[in-house]
Scaffold this active site. Structure first.
Site, short mmCIF file in Angstrom:
data_model
loop_
_atom_site.label_atom_id
_atom_site.label_comp_id
_atom_site.label_asym_id
_atom_site.label_seq_id
_atom_site.Cartn_x
_atom_site.Cartn_y
_atom_site.Cartn_z
N HIS A 16 36.02 111.46 37.49
CA HIS A 16 35.89 110.92 38.86
C HIS A 16 36.98 111.55 39.72
O HIS A 16 38.14 111.18 39.64
CB HIS A 16 36.03 109.39 38.86
N HIS A 18 37.97 113.47 43.72
CA HIS A 18 37.67 113.88 45.10
C HIS A 18 38.35 115.22 45.34
O HIS A 18 39.58 115.30 45.33
CB HIS A 18 38.17 112.84 46.10
N LEU A 19 37.54 116.27 45.56
CA LEU A 19 38.10 117.61 45.76
C LEU A 19 38.12 118.03 47.22
O LEU A 19 38.63 119.09 47.54
CB LEU A 19 37.31 118.65 44.95
N ARG A 20 37.53 117.20 48.11
CA ARG A 20 37.52 117.51 49.56
C ARG A 20 36.89 118.89 49.81
O ARG A 20 36.11 119.39 49.02
CB ARG A 20 38.94 117.43 50.16
N ASN A 44 31.44 112.38 48.57
CA ASN A 44 31.66 111.69 49.87
C ASN A 44 32.39 112.57 50.87
O ASN A 44 33.40 112.19 51.45
CB ASN A 44 32.41 110.36 49.67
N LYS A 105 25.77 109.16 42.95
CA LYS A 105 26.80 108.16 43.25
C LYS A 105 26.27 107.09 44.20
O LYS A 105 25.74 107.40 45.26
CB LYS A 105 28.01 108.87 43.88
N HIS A 143 30.13 102.73 42.70
CA HIS A 143 31.30 102.10 43.32
C HIS A 143 30.98 100.61 43.36
O HIS A 143 30.22 100.16 44.20
CB HIS A 143 31.56 102.65 44.73
N HIS A 181 35.93 103.59 38.46
CA HIS A 181 37.26 103.00 38.74
C HIS A 181 37.29 101.48 38.58
O HIS A 181 37.51 100.73 39.51
CB HIS A 181 37.79 103.41 40.13
N LEU A 226 40.92 102.04 47.06
CA LEU A 226 39.79 101.13 46.87
C LEU A 226 39.03 101.53 45.61
O LEU A 226 38.76 102.72 45.43
CB LEU A 226 38.85 101.19 48.09
N ASP A 254 40.12 109.35 40.13
CA ASP A 254 39.86 108.97 41.52
C ASP A 254 40.94 109.54 42.44
O ASP A 254 41.25 108.95 43.48
CB ASP A 254 39.76 107.45 41.69
N HIS A 258 44.92 112.11 51.08
CA HIS A 258 44.85 111.94 52.53
C HIS A 258 46.18 112.42 53.10
O HIS A 258 47.23 112.20 52.49
CB HIS A 258 44.67 110.47 52.91
N ALA A 270 42.40 104.68 52.45
CA ALA A 270 42.50 104.31 51.03
C ALA A 270 42.44 105.58 50.18
O ALA A 270 41.61 106.45 50.42
CB ALA A 270 41.34 103.40 50.65
O1 DOR Z 1 40.71 104.86 47.43
C1 DOR Z 1 39.66 105.49 47.54
N1 DOR Z 1 39.62 106.71 48.15
N2 DOR Z 1 38.53 104.96 47.06
C2 DOR Z 1 37.35 105.53 47.26
O2 DOR Z 1 36.36 104.97 46.81
C3 DOR Z 1 37.22 106.76 48.06
C4 DOR Z 1 38.45 107.54 48.07
C5 DOR Z 1 38.49 108.62 49.12
O3 DOR Z 1 37.53 109.40 49.21
O4 DOR Z 1 39.48 108.73 49.85
ZN ZN Z 2 36.52 107.76 44.28
#
Ligand code: DOR
Ligand code: ZN
Length: 351
Positions: A16, A18-20, A44, A105, A143, A181, A226, A254, A258, A270
Site C-alpha cells: 500500500h 502513494h507514489l504521487r 488517488n 481500490k 479504505h 491500513h 487517515l 501507506d 505532503h 492527512a
Molecule cells: O493519511 C492518508 N493519506 N490516508 C489516505 O487514505 C490517503 C493518503 C494520501 O493520499 O495522502
Molecule cells: Zn493510502
C-alpha cells in the site's frame, strides 16, 4: 565482545503506497525501490486512475522516473484502479487482461485525500462490477471507514465493518478483499476470524504510535493520517496481528508525502511519509515486542501469497544499529517532513 544483531530476509514488498506524480514521484520512487521489490501503487491522483489505460500510462511514468533517478533499481510497480460509481465490469476484464493491474481500490466518497470521486453506495452502484471482480480474482482494496458525520472519527473503522464489510462479503463471499491500513482491535478480530479470502495491511506508524503522538507537547500535524492513530489497546492488537501466524496480515506503509506547508496549516493534509525509512520503522516495531523473527512472514511472504505472486528472490539485511531519521527532506521542490523526523530508530538497513 558484543556482536551486532543482524537479520537477512527475503526482499520485502510494500502492499500500500502513494507514489504521487511528476517531480515528487521522481524524488520519492528511489526511496521505495531501495527497500522493496514491488509496491501496490494507490490510484488517488488528481484526477484519479480509473481506467486500465490510465494505469498503463501511470506505470510508464513511474518506470521512467525510476530510470531517470535510479536506473539500476530492481523494482516493479503493481497498479490499481480507483473504483467509482461508474466503473463497469468491462473495465475489470480489461484490467485483468492487462496483467499490470492487481487490485481495485474502494474509497468511500469523502473519506480521505482525493476521494471525492469515490463510491457513494457500494452495493447499490457497484454490484455487477464486484461480481466481475469476484469471478476474475481481482482483489478489492478497501479504505474501511464510514464517512457519516454522526460517527465519531475514532469509531469509523469499527462501524464500517458492520455497515459495509459484512454485507459486502455476505453478497460476494469469494471476492478477495484487503482491509487496508487496519487500525483497530475490532478490525484485527474481524480479519482474523472471518471466513473466506480476506487479509489486511498494517502501517509502521500504527504499529509504533498511539493517538497521543498527535498531541505530544502541542498539535503534531506530521503524525496525522487517515485512518487516524488510535488508542494504545488498538496498537497492541495490531502488533499482535502483525507478529502472529494467521498469514492474513502484511506490510503496507501507506507512505503518503505532503509538502510541509500543506500539513502545517489551518486544515492540514492527512498522510505520513515513511518510504525513506520503512523497514527501519517496522523492524523497530517488531523488535519492541521481541518478535523480529516474524518480520520475514509479514514483510515478504504473506502479501505475495494473498496476491497469488511469488516472493522476491533477492534479500535485504537489517542490523540493530541506530538510524537517525532526517528532520526534513527536499523532494521535487517541496520540503517534506518524514514521520518521526529527527528521532532515532533501533534498526537500520545494512548497506
Ligand atoms: O493519511 C492518508 N493519506 N490516508 C489516505 O487514505 C490517503 C493518503 C494520501 O493520499 O495522502
Ligand atoms: Zn493510502
Amino acid at each position: 565482545m558484543t556482536t551486532t544483531q543482524t537479520l537477512t530476509i527475503t526482499r520485502p514488498d510494500d502492499w500500500h503506497l502513494h507514489l504521487r506524480d511528476g517531480e515528487l514521484l521522481k524524488a520519492i520512487v528511489g526511496h521505495t525501490a531501495a527497500q522493496f521489490g514491488r509496491a501496490i501503487v494507490m490510484p488517488n491522483l488528481n484526477p484519479p486512475i480509473t481506467t486500465t489505460e490510465h494505469a498503463k500510462a501511470y506505470q510508464a511514468r513511474i518506470l521512467d522516473a525510476l530510470q531517470q533517478t535510479v536506473p539500476a533499481a530492481d523494482f516493479l510497480p503493481l497498479m490499481t484502479l480507483y473504483l467509482t460509481d461508474n466503473t463497469g465490469p468491462d473495465e475489470i476484464y480489461r484490467a485483468k487482461n492487462s496483467g499490470i493491474v492487481h487490485g481495485v481500490k474502494l474509497y468511500p466518497a469523502g473519506a480521505t485525500t482525493n476521494s471525492d470521486a469515490g463510491v457513494t453506495d457500494l452495493l447499490g452502484h457497484c454490484a455487477k462490477t464486484l461480481e466481475a471482480m469476484q469471478d476474475e480474482g481481482m482483489p478489492l482494496l478497501v479504505h474501511g471507514e464510514v464517512t457519516d458525520p454522526a460517527i465519531d472519527l475514532f469509531d469509523r473503522e469499527a462501524v464500517f465493518i458492520d455497515r459495509v464489510m459484512i454485507p459486502l462479503r455476505k453478497q460476494f463471499p469469494a471476492l478477495k478483499v484487503v482491509f487496508e491500513h487496519l487500525t483497530t482491535s475490532e478490525g484485527v478480530a474481524y480479519v482474523t476470524e472471518a471466513e473466506g479470502p480476506i487479509a489486511a495491511t498494517i502501517t509502521a506508524h500504527h504499529l509504533l504510535y498511539n493517538r497521543n503522538a498527535m498531541f505530544v507537547g502541542g498539535l503534531r500535524p506530521h503524525w496525522y493520517c487517515l485512518p487516524v492513530l488510535k488508542r494504545e489497546k488498538h496498537r497492541e492488537a495490531l502488533l499482535g496481528a502483525a507478529t502472529g501466524d494467521t498469514g492474513r496480515f502484511f506490510l503496507g506503509t501507506d507512505s503518503a508525502p505532503h509538502a510541509r506547508g500543506r500539513k502545517e496549516q489551518d486544515c492540514g493534509c492527512a498522510g505520513c511519509y515513511t518510504a525513506l525509512h520503512a523497514m527501519e520503522l517496522y523492524a523497530t516495531a517488531f523488535d519492541s515486542v521481541s518478535r523480529i523473527d516474524r518480520l520475514q512472514a509479514f514483510a515478504s511472504e504473506n502479501g505475495p501469497a494473498f496476491y497469488g505472486l511469488a516472493p522476491n528472490t533477492s534479500t535485504i539485511t537489517l542490523e540493530k544499529q541506530p538510524f537517525t531519521i532526517p528532520g526534513s527532506l527536499q523532494l521535487g521542490g517541496d520540503e517534506v517532513v518524514p514521520l518521526a523526523g529527527g528521532e532515532a530508530l533501533a534498526w537500520s538497513i545494512k548497506a
